[in-house]
Write an enzyme that holds these catalytic residues in place. Structure first.
Site, PDB file in Angstrom:
ATOM      1  N   HIS A   1       5.693  10.577   8.433  1.00 49.03           N
ATOM      2  CA  HIS A   1       6.908  10.555   9.253  1.00 49.03           C
ATOM      3  C   HIS A   1       6.677   9.648  10.454  1.00 49.03           C
ATOM      4  O   HIS A   1       5.647   9.747  11.120  1.00 49.03           O
ATOM      5  CB  HIS A   1       7.206  11.948   9.823  1.00 49.03           C
ATOM      6  CG  HIS A   1       7.507  13.004   8.810  1.00 49.03           C
ATOM      7  ND1 HIS A   1       8.782  13.470   8.594  1.00 49.03           N
ATOM      8  CD2 HIS A   1       6.706  13.702   7.967  1.00 49.03           C
ATOM      9  CE1 HIS A   1       8.745  14.424   7.665  1.00 49.03           C
ATOM     10  NE2 HIS A   1       7.498  14.587   7.268  1.00 49.03           N
TER      11      HIS A   1
ATOM     12  N   HIS B   1       3.781  11.266   2.300  1.00 47.86           N
ATOM     13  CA  HIS B   1       4.634  10.461   3.184  1.00 47.86           C
ATOM     14  C   HIS B   1       4.191  10.652   4.632  1.00 47.86           C
ATOM     15  O   HIS B   1       3.719  11.724   4.998  1.00 47.86           O
ATOM     16  CB  HIS B   1       6.113  10.834   3.031  1.00 47.86           C
ATOM     17  CG  HIS B   1       6.387  12.292   3.186  1.00 47.86           C
ATOM     18  ND1 HIS B   1       6.222  13.185   2.160  1.00 47.86           N
ATOM     19  CD2 HIS B   1       6.790  13.011   4.255  1.00 47.86           C
ATOM     20  CE1 HIS B   1       6.526  14.409   2.582  1.00 47.86           C
ATOM     21  NE2 HIS B   1       6.867  14.327   3.851  1.00 47.86           N
TER      22      HIS B   1
END
Ligand code: AMP
Ligand code: ZN
Length: 153
Positions: A116, A114
């Site tokens: 951010h 992922h």
């Protein structure tokens, strides 16, 4: 990549069947989604550093960017850059951070790739990042504002 492949250690490592972000991607776990297509999903971080802190993920399970094809890595960061514009517009931020942790040594606590997107204000300058809690209503309003800004982009 030539030579022997090094593994990146993470004690949070889980299979796709037990992975929270896989469950979010499949709609089996609640989240404040701001963007979704066949390949990627973006949703608000549940324990954010700032209002609008968003996570951009590939839907396919993989722990680090080394588990992804180069084109998918490119797509992930292109989407993160696009999401950053909507996050900044929706929050009125003065800047933003793009952050992507690979492995326990990098403080990766969710072992599903992922990126951010963390909006920051001038008042954050020079200060350490702290987590803030928002009510469900605030999270819903923030995700709606980001979705709206993305639709305009
Ligand atoms: P990292 O340290 O890069 O692995 O960051 C993982 C992030 O995922 C943290 O900022 C957590 O607050 C966030 N997180 C963990 N569980 C959830 C969840 N169910 N929904 C949204 N964000 C989450
Ligand atoms: Zn996963």
């Amino acid at each position: 990549m030539k030579g022997e492949r090094r593994e990146i250690f993470n004690s949070a490592s889980v299979g796709a069947d037990k992975c929270t972000f896989c469950k979010i991607a499949k709609g089996e776990f609640p989240s404040y989604i701001v963007f979704e297509d066949e390949t990627y999903i973006a949703f608000l971080d549940i324990n954010p550093f700032s209002r609008g802190h968003t996570l951009v993920c590939p839907k396919a399970h993989g722990e680090t960017v080394w588990d992804m094809k180069e084109a998918e890595i490119g797509g992930l960061f292109l989407l993160a850059a696009r999401v950053s514009r909507a996050v900044v517009e929706a929050t009125g931020a003065d800047g933003f951070r793009l952050l992507q942790n690979n492995g326990e040594a990098a403080n990766q606590v969710v072992a599903h790739v992922h990126v951010h997107v963390i909006p920051v204000m001038m008042s954050h300058k020079g200060k350490p990042m702290d987590r803030i809690k928002f009510e469900g209503k605030e999270m819903e309003a923030t995700s709606a504002a980001i979705r709206k800004a993305l639709a305009r982009a």
